[in-house]
Motif scaffolding. Structure first.
Motif, PDB file in Angstrom:
ATOM      1  N   ILE A  55       0.768  -1.266   0.137  1.00  7.31           N
ATOM      2  CA  ILE A  55       0.114  -0.204   0.001  1.00  7.31           C
ATOM      3  C   ILE A  55       1.016   1.419   0.024  1.00  7.31           C
ATOM      4  N   ALA A  56       2.151   1.085  -0.121  1.00  5.00           N
ATOM      5  CA  ALA A  56       3.228   2.178  -0.063  1.00  5.00           C
ATOM      6  C   ALA A  56       3.085   2.881  -1.361  1.00  5.00           C
ATOM      7  N   GLN A  57       2.719   4.276  -1.523  1.00  5.90           N
ATOM      8  CA  GLN A  57       2.613   5.047  -2.699  1.00  5.90           C
ATOM      9  C   GLN A  57       3.951   5.654  -3.180  1.00  5.90           C
ATOM     10  N   ASN A  58       4.328   5.671  -4.474  1.00  4.89           N
ATOM     11  CA  ASN A  58       5.477   6.353  -4.995  1.00  4.89           C
ATOM     12  C   ASN A  58       5.010   7.076  -6.186  1.00  4.89           C
ATOM     13  N   PRO A  59       4.520   8.333  -6.040  1.00  3.75           N
ATOM     14  CA  PRO A  59       4.038   8.966  -7.285  1.00  3.75           C
ATOM     15  C   PRO A  59       5.134   9.177  -8.399  1.00  3.75           C
ATOM     16  N   GLY A  60       6.545   9.217  -8.017  1.00  5.91           N
ATOM     17  CA  GLY A  60       7.376   9.324  -9.175  1.00  5.91           C
ATOM     18  C   GLY A  60       7.688   7.885  -9.688  1.00  5.91           C
ATOM     19  N   LEU A  61       7.157   6.721  -9.548  1.00  4.71           N
ATOM     20  CA  LEU A  61       7.119   5.582 -10.175  1.00  4.71           C
ATOM     21  C   LEU A  61       5.923   5.344 -10.680  1.00  4.71           C
ATOM     22  N   ARG A  62       5.061   6.050 -11.071  1.00  4.35           N
ATOM     23  CA  ARG A  62       3.785   5.609 -11.662  1.00  4.35           C
ATOM     24  C   ARG A  62       3.730   5.032 -12.915  1.00  4.35           C
ATOM     25  N   LEU A  63       2.689   3.780 -13.011  1.00  5.01           N
ATOM     26  CA  LEU A  63       2.748   3.305 -14.390  1.00  5.01           C
ATOM     27  C   LEU A  63       3.835   2.833 -15.099  1.00  5.01           C
ATOM     28  N   LEU A  64       4.609   2.267 -14.396  1.00  5.96           N
ATOM     29  CA  LEU A  64       6.043   1.577 -14.963  1.00  5.96           C
ATOM     30  C   LEU A  64       5.573   0.448 -15.375  1.00  5.96           C
ATOM     31  N   GLY A  65       6.447   0.002 -16.414  1.00  8.78           N
ATOM     32  CA  GLY A  65       6.450  -1.297 -16.884  1.00  8.78           C
ATOM     33  C   GLY A  65       7.216  -2.310 -16.160  1.00  8.78           C
ATOM     34  N   PRO A  66       7.288  -3.478 -16.456  1.00  6.09           N
ATOM     35  CA  PRO A  66       8.068  -4.626 -15.878  1.00  6.09           C
ATOM     36  C   PRO A  66       9.610  -4.378 -15.934  1.00  6.09           C
ATOM     37  N   SER A  67      10.220  -4.570 -14.887  1.00  7.75           N
ATOM     38  CA  SER A  67      11.591  -4.248 -14.754  1.00  7.75           C
ATOM     39  C   SER A  67      12.103  -5.288 -13.633  1.00  7.75           C
ATOM     40  N   GLU A  68      13.347  -5.202 -13.559  1.00  7.51           N
ATOM     41  CA  GLU A  68      13.983  -5.870 -12.475  1.00  7.51           C
ATOM     42  C   GLU A  68      13.521  -5.426 -11.243  1.00  7.51           C
ATOM     43  N   GLU A  69      13.478  -4.208 -10.762  1.00  2.00           N
ATOM     44  CA  GLU A  69      13.169  -3.777  -9.662  1.00  2.00           C
ATOM     45  C   GLU A  69      11.504  -3.891  -9.283  1.00  2.00           C
ATOM     46  N   HIS A  70      10.725  -3.759 -10.232  1.00  4.36           N
ATOM     47  CA  HIS A  70       9.318  -4.239 -10.423  1.00  4.36           C
ATOM     48  C   HIS A  70       8.867  -5.267 -11.452  1.00  4.36           C
ATOM     49  N   LEU A  71       9.157  -6.676 -10.932  1.00  2.37           N
ATOM     50  CA  LEU A  71       8.679  -7.541 -12.039  1.00  2.37           C
ATOM     51  C   LEU A  71       7.438  -7.438 -12.790  1.00  2.37           C
ATOM     52  N   LEU A  72       6.447  -7.003 -12.138  1.00  2.00           N
ATOM     53  CA  LEU A  72       5.106  -6.763 -12.784  1.00  2.00           C
ATOM     54  C   LEU A  72       4.733  -5.110 -13.033  1.00  2.00           C
ATOM     55  N   GLY A  73       5.692  -4.426 -12.777  1.00  2.00           N
ATOM     56  CA  GLY A  73       5.486  -3.016 -13.095  1.00  2.00           C
ATOM     57  C   GLY A  73       4.941  -2.422 -11.769  1.00  2.00           C
ATOM     58  N   THR A  74       4.312  -1.314 -11.856  1.00  2.00           N
ATOM     59  CA  THR A  74       3.704  -0.330 -10.838  1.00  2.00           C
ATOM     60  C   THR A  74       2.250   0.217 -11.403  1.00  2.00           C
TER      61      THR A  74
END
Length: 320
Positions: A39-58
């Protein structure tokens, strides 16, 4: 046990059990396995695609999709389990008791079942949430109440097939009480049929839970659920067209595994409860072997009439 061993040899059963085992493990330990706070929000990482840090995106608030998917499994599965438990208690017990409780109780419960079958799942749950307040327990109680007629018909129809069995008549002649006969001689015989139906009802309950969460009923944001994730992702298809795929795929796999497991066990054991699906149970004119598919004639070479049972013109099964 031989029938269940035969069912276990089927590839569909092994695959279904494997999928459900993974879902159950994630439901229990999903919060611990989540790489980020769901539930932690990070507006600077909105709607990112899959990556090594976020496997399914944001998502649209910068929350990690994988973490929300893992954490939301527990709420989704717990909601479906609660609904099935409510339906089982409210349906199976009266269905079993109705076999020996006389015509007044039988008529009253069957008319109540007919009335409940006319109510649509989602609309009824919305009405209950509006009256009792929006919450998971209120919504699941509503869904469980509408699942109860399915368990009632399953249990009643299966139990009727054993009421004229020779060992039951012998117990009556020896002075055994009706409650003892139900507990000792009938409940155990009905249990496999009820268990197979519970698997199918779990699939229906999971779909209902996801549908209600999609509408914002039951589990309120920001708590993650499969249906809630699906609803939020649909609002940003232009930026992330594949975003709804993850929760939708999880729902499809889990529901498919439950249905496949129920069908395989039913076919292997010869229980034949396909007529007791949520959809067919909605026909208030069906009761008895044609509604439940339970072959009570197998108790005697001459079938139902040899057991003192008959089927009238409305296909309802009654004890003479």
């Amino acid at each position: 046990m031989t029938s269940f061993r035969r069912a276990w040899r089927l590839p569909s059963v092994k695959l279904s059990v494997a999928i459900l085992a993974v879902v159950l493990l994630v439901a229990v330990f999903g919060g611990s396995l989540a790489p980020y706070d769901p539930i932690a929000q990070n507006p600077g990482l909105r709607l990112l695609g899959p990556s090594e840090e976020h496997l399914l995106g944001t998502d649209y608030l910068g929350r990690d999709v994988l973490s929300r998917l893992l954490a939301g499994t527990g709420l989704s599965v717990a909601g479906a389990a609660e609904a099935v438990a409510v339906g089982l208690v409210l349906g199976a017990i009266p269905g079993l008791v109705s076999v020996f409780s006389g015509r007044v109780f039988e008529w009253t419960t069957m008319r109540l079942v007919d009335a409940l079958l006319t109510l649509p799942f989602v609309i009824f749950a919305i009405a209950v949430a509006g009256i009792l307040g929006n919450g998971l327990h209120q919504a699941m109680a509503a869904i469980g109440l509408l699942l109860a007629p399915v368990f009632y018909r399953v249990t009643r129809t299966a139990a009727l097939g054993f009421t004229r069995a020779q060992y039951v008549e012998a117990a009556e002649l020896l002075g055994a009480s009706r409650s003892r006969i139900l507990r000792t001689h009938i409940a155990g015989k009905v249990l496999p049929t009820v268990a197979v139906t519970a698997a199918g009802a779990s699939a229906a309950a999971l779909l209902a839970v996801s549908s209600l969460a999609f509408l914002g009923i039951g589990v309120e944001p920001p708590a993650p659920t499969w249906g809630g994730m699906l609803a939020s992702d649909l609002g940003y298809l232009h930026q992330r067209p594949l975003a709804p795929l993850a929760p939708a795929l999880v729902i499809m796999l889990t529901v498919g595994a439950l249905n496949a497991l129920a069908d395989a066990v039913r076919d292997a054991t010869g229980l034949h409860t396909e007529g007791l699906s949520i959809e067919s149970a909605g026909d208030p004119h069906l009761e008895g072997p044609r509604a439940a598919g339970v072959h009570t004639g197998g108790l005697h070479p001459e079938g139902l009439r040899a057991e003192g049972l008959h089927i009238d013109e409305s296909e309802e099964l009654h004890a003479r």
